[in-house]
Write an enzyme that holds these catalytic residues in place. Sequence first.
Site, PDB file in Angstrom:
ATOM      1  CG  HIS A  47      -0.062  -0.518   2.383  1.00 43.11           C
ATOM      2  ND1 HIS A  47      -0.337  -0.682   3.030  1.00 43.11           N
ATOM      3  CD2 HIS A  47      -0.280   1.464   3.284  1.00 43.11           C
ATOM      4  CE1 HIS A  47      -0.357  -0.045   4.664  1.00 43.11           C
ATOM      5  NE2 HIS A  47      -0.123   1.350   4.731  1.00 43.11           N
ATOM      6  CG  ASP A  77       0.004  -4.031   2.901  1.00 46.94           C
ATOM      7  OD1 ASP A  77      -0.354  -3.165   1.940  1.00 46.94           O
ATOM      8  OD2 ASP A  77      -0.133  -3.223   3.971  1.00 46.94           O
ATOM      9  CB  SER A 185       3.373   1.512   6.375  1.00 48.25           C
ATOM     10  OG  SER A 185       1.742   2.075   6.677  1.00 48.25           O
TER      11      SER A 185
END
Length: 339
Positions: A47, A77, A185
């Site tokens: 992402h 992911d 992230s």
Amino acid sequence: GTAPDWESVTNAVANSVVAITVKTSEGTEMGSGVIYDDSGHIITNHHVVGTASQIQVTLADGRIYDAELTGTDPATDLAVVQIVDAPDDLTVAQIGDSNQVVTGQDVMAIGNPLGLSSTVTTGIVSAINRPVVTEQKDQPDQSQGGSPGGSSTPGLGGVLQPSQSSTKTCTNAIQIDAAVNPGNSGGPLFDETGKLIGITSSIATLGSSSSGSSASGSIGIGFAIPGNLAVKVADQLIKTGTATHAFLGVALDNGSEKADGETRAGAKVTTVEPDSPAAKAGIEVGDVITAIDGKTTNQPAALTGFVRQYSAGDTVKLTVIRNGEKKEIEVTLVERKDS
């Protein structure tokens, strides 16, 4: 035991962490990554880089490089990017064994939260094998600054930001209380010896406040993809550009069933695909799967998350309750053919 020497660990590992800046049709996004090998491959989240038209990597010492997408895997992911013309003095992360991670152990996250590069936070492992379901939008949510993606997760009373979506990711995550925020992230989670044990991927949030703004900062509930899964996927992405996943061949719902005087929650089988591994092993509609190789699966996301950690050809033992009777059924997994 004595407290970890986080100063020494930081000194040893900080240079293996990078800040990632991407351009997308929505604007500029930020995230983090960790240097996986000396040819400049970097593990991050799908992402963070999945929709990027341009990717730049900033090393901890401030040097900036262009990077290219090596491969991406929306199902987990995870993604790998490679520094273009990588320098020969990269610091490569040391890999630990995430199967050895235990609740209560000390951990450290390093990343680029809100654009504050090389931010170090510490905490403990709050839970292991925590099923987290997140949904990735085709376009990252610009206001979240490369924030962890997601939708509601059982028992959290909230959502993982942002929500509308395309790809569902089920991760049996390492839950941590180290502060992680949008921009963390794709960054690494280290153990107290400085070994990589996870990739920080999402955070729980409390949803929207009465003013309508979303509380998307750290509330002490962060999630990391186990390092062993990240390494398995990264190796495939580097080799072929795509990753494959093991596949069981069932549709699932929440369920519970009684056996031996105990009621247990599990993943209830609602359909079995013909010719699938599940069909061949004799799994039936109505079966409630409560464990895989002895690991509890009290909800569908838990079973899905575990299955993705296996490889095609692996044989697993499912604990199944059928008509009030507990059975152990062996299933040989095959490769998922992506639809």
